[in-house]
Design an enzyme around this catalytic site. Structure first.
Site, PDB file in Angstrom:
ATOM      1  N   ASN A   6       0.890  -1.174   0.000  1.00  0.00           N
ATOM      2  CA  ASN A   6       0.000   0.000   0.000  1.00  0.00           C
ATOM      3  C   ASN A   6       0.927   1.224   0.000  1.00  0.00           C
ATOM      4  O   ASN A   6       1.613   1.481   0.989  1.00  0.00           O
ATOM      5  CB  ASN A   6      -0.857  -0.044   1.252  1.00  0.00           C
ATOM      6  N   GLN A  40      -2.199   6.797  -1.654  1.00  0.00           N
ATOM      7  CA  GLN A  40      -2.585   7.912  -0.800  1.00  0.00           C
ATOM      8  C   GLN A  40      -1.383   8.808  -0.522  1.00  0.00           C
ATOM      9  O   GLN A  40      -0.233   8.402  -0.692  1.00  0.00           O
ATOM     10  CB  GLN A  40      -3.176   7.397   0.528  1.00  0.00           C
ATOM     11  N   ASN A  60      -6.622  10.686  -0.400  1.00  0.00           N
ATOM     12  CA  ASN A  60      -6.700   9.596  -1.358  1.00  0.00           C
ATOM     13  C   ASN A  60      -6.196  10.046  -2.724  1.00  0.00           C
ATOM     14  O   ASN A  60      -6.026  11.238  -2.978  1.00  0.00           O
ATOM     15  CB  ASN A  60      -8.143   9.102  -1.484  1.00  0.00           C
ATOM     16  N   CYS A  69      -5.820   5.791   8.139  1.00  0.00           N
ATOM     17  CA  CYS A  69      -5.100   4.890   7.243  1.00  0.00           C
ATOM     18  C   CYS A  69      -4.110   4.090   8.059  1.00  0.00           C
ATOM     19  O   CYS A  69      -3.115   4.650   8.550  1.00  0.00           O
ATOM     20  CB  CYS A  69      -4.387   5.669   6.145  1.00  0.00           C
ATOM     21  N   GLY A  70      -4.346   2.808   8.208  1.00  0.00           N
ATOM     22  CA  GLY A  70      -3.509   1.974   9.056  1.00  0.00           C
ATOM     23  C   GLY A  70      -2.102   1.781   8.521  1.00  0.00           C
ATOM     24  O   GLY A  70      -1.111   1.973   9.235  1.00  0.00           O
ATOM     25  N   ASN A  71      -1.958   1.390   7.243  1.00  0.00           N
ATOM     26  CA  ASN A  71      -0.629   1.223   6.659  1.00  0.00           C
ATOM     27  C   ASN A  71       0.116   2.547   6.619  1.00  0.00           C
ATOM     28  O   ASN A  71       1.330   2.597   6.803  1.00  0.00           O
ATOM     29  CB  ASN A  71      -0.742   0.635   5.252  1.00  0.00           C
ATOM     30  N   HIS A 165     -16.023   0.602   6.987  1.00  0.00           N
ATOM     31  CA  HIS A 165     -15.713  -0.635   6.278  1.00  0.00           C
ATOM     32  C   HIS A 165     -16.948  -1.516   6.185  1.00  0.00           C
ATOM     33  O   HIS A 165     -17.725  -1.612   7.141  1.00  0.00           O
ATOM     34  CB  HIS A 165     -14.607  -1.412   6.996  1.00  0.00           C
ATOM     35  N   ASN A 196     -15.115   1.440   2.497  1.00  0.00           N
ATOM     36  CA  ASN A 196     -14.111   0.494   2.015  1.00  0.00           C
ATOM     37  C   ASN A 196     -14.730  -0.900   2.003  1.00  0.00           C
ATOM     38  O   ASN A 196     -15.291  -1.330   3.018  1.00  0.00           O
ATOM     39  CB  ASN A 196     -12.889   0.513   2.931  1.00  0.00           C
ATOM     40  N   GLU A 214     -10.679   0.158  -1.761  1.00  0.00           N
ATOM     41  CA  GLU A 214     -10.680   1.339  -0.906  1.00  0.00           C
ATOM     42  C   GLU A 214     -11.417   2.498  -1.566  1.00  0.00           C
ATOM     43  O   GLU A 214     -11.248   2.748  -2.761  1.00  0.00           O
ATOM     44  CB  GLU A 214      -9.251   1.759  -0.570  1.00  0.00           C
ATOM     45  N   ARG A 215     -12.194   3.198  -0.778  1.00  0.00           N
ATOM     46  CA  ARG A 215     -12.920   4.358  -1.298  1.00  0.00           C
ATOM     47  C   ARG A 215     -11.912   5.405  -1.758  1.00  0.00           C
ATOM     48  O   ARG A 215     -10.951   5.720  -1.073  1.00  0.00           O
ATOM     49  CB  ARG A 215     -13.868   4.939  -0.251  1.00  0.00           C
ATOM     50  N   CYS A 223      -4.553  -2.975   3.012  1.00  0.00           N
ATOM     51  CA  CYS A 223      -5.320  -1.933   3.695  1.00  0.00           C
ATOM     52  C   CYS A 223      -5.273  -2.240   5.188  1.00  0.00           C
ATOM     53  O   CYS A 223      -5.842  -3.235   5.637  1.00  0.00           O
ATOM     54  CB  CYS A 223      -6.763  -1.893   3.200  1.00  0.00           C
ATOM     55  N   GLY A 226      -8.575  -1.914   6.929  1.00  0.00           N
ATOM     56  CA  GLY A 226      -9.396  -3.003   6.410  1.00  0.00           C
ATOM     57  C   GLY A 226      -9.056  -4.321   7.064  1.00  0.00           C
ATOM     58  O   GLY A 226      -9.938  -5.141   7.343  1.00  0.00           O
TER      59      GLY A 226
END
Length: 284
Positions: A6, A40, A60, A69-71, A165, A196, A214-215, A223, A226
């Site tokens: 990602n 992103q 985005n 955003c986790g990553n 999600h 998402n 992902e939106r 994700c 996600g």
């Protein structure tokens, strides 16, 4: 940078003022043919709160700003430490309306306290009115009617990890209609801020495969939020036990969740890689 594939443009907004960049300029930077290219863009800024070390904003590839955003959060902490912006470990960072705690490990992995999942529909946000529903163990599933090219109902769980999600369990991750059906779920009227769309294949009680549409970005190689949402949903459905290894197309993440304690959801802990690919300058 990338976290399990990602990929992100990470910008230092502390030593330069980037507050006047337009949505169209974000789009151009993220474009893979006419710009740098990324899923992103992460903008690192000074915190606006006394209880946080930094703030970062997330855009985005379509130029729209999102909450979480986790990553990206793992790449954020790696960027801050590598750039010498801080030597604190762990770090506390302000995103949208919450604070995340991030810790860099000696092996290069980054651990993130992603906060507690949100199930209340109005806070996701998710409008379940008129939708068929069924309960599976502790999880409520909803039937989303989809228009062409999909012509069936998708049974999804609605969860927020700071961003919305819709998670569904499928038998085969490779044949899942992620790009076609995911686009229809992303803009479904039941999700006023879009959503998402996650597709989870259960391998064992501690291992899954995952793809996410992902939106605002389309399908990505991984994700982080996600993965958190999928594992939480799987545990609530009685299908998974914490911790869970999540195989994405870009790499592996580990997600741990302690469930609900005294009627309050506990935080989700995500651990995974954060890699710098290259550094450079661009004129805007």
């Amino acid at each position: 940078m990338h976290g399990a594939g990602n990929d992100f443009i990470v910008l230092n907004g502390i030593d330069q003022d980037l507050s006047d960049i337009t949505r169209e300029q974000w789009q151009k930077l993220a474009h893979r043919q006419f710009g740098i290219g990324a899923d992103q863009i992460l903008l690192v800024e000074k915190s606006t709160r006394p209880d946080a070390d930094f703030r970062y904003r997330i855009f985005n590839s379509d130029g729209g700003e999102v909450e979480q955003c986790g990553n990206g959060s793992r790449c954020f902490v790696r960027f801050v430490l590598d750039q010498g912006l801080s030597n604190k470990n762990p770090l506390r960072v302000e995103v949208a309306h919450t604070i995340l705690t991030l810790k860099s490990h000696e092996d290069g992995q980054v651990e993130v306290d992603m906060g507690a999942p949100i199930f209340e529909p109005s806070k996701i946000p998710f409008d379940a009115s008129g939708l068929a529903s069924k309960q599976e163990f502790h999880e409520m599933l909803y039937a989303l009617p989809l228009n062409a090219p999909a012509t069936h109902d998708s049974w999804v769980a609605a969860i927020s990890m700071g961003n919305p999600h819709a998670v569904q369990v499928i038998e085969d991750i490779e044949s899942a209609p992620v790009t076609e059906e995911g686009a229809a779920i992303e803009r479904h009227a039941a999700f006023p801020k879009k959503v998402n769309a996650g597709y989870m294949q259960i391998l064992s009680r501690n291992e899954i495969k995952l793809r996410v549409y992902e939106r605002g970005a389309g399908e990505t190689l991984a994700c982080g939020t996600g993965a958190c949402a999928a594992v939480v949903s799987g545990i609530r459905r009685g299908l998974l036990d914490s911790p869970v290894k999540v195989h994405t197309r870009g790499g592996d993440l580990q997600i741990s969740w302690g469930g609900i304690s005294n009627d309050v959801p506990t935080p989700v802990i995500m651990t995974g890689p954060a890699i710098t690919v290259f550094k450079g300058e661009v004129s805007i």
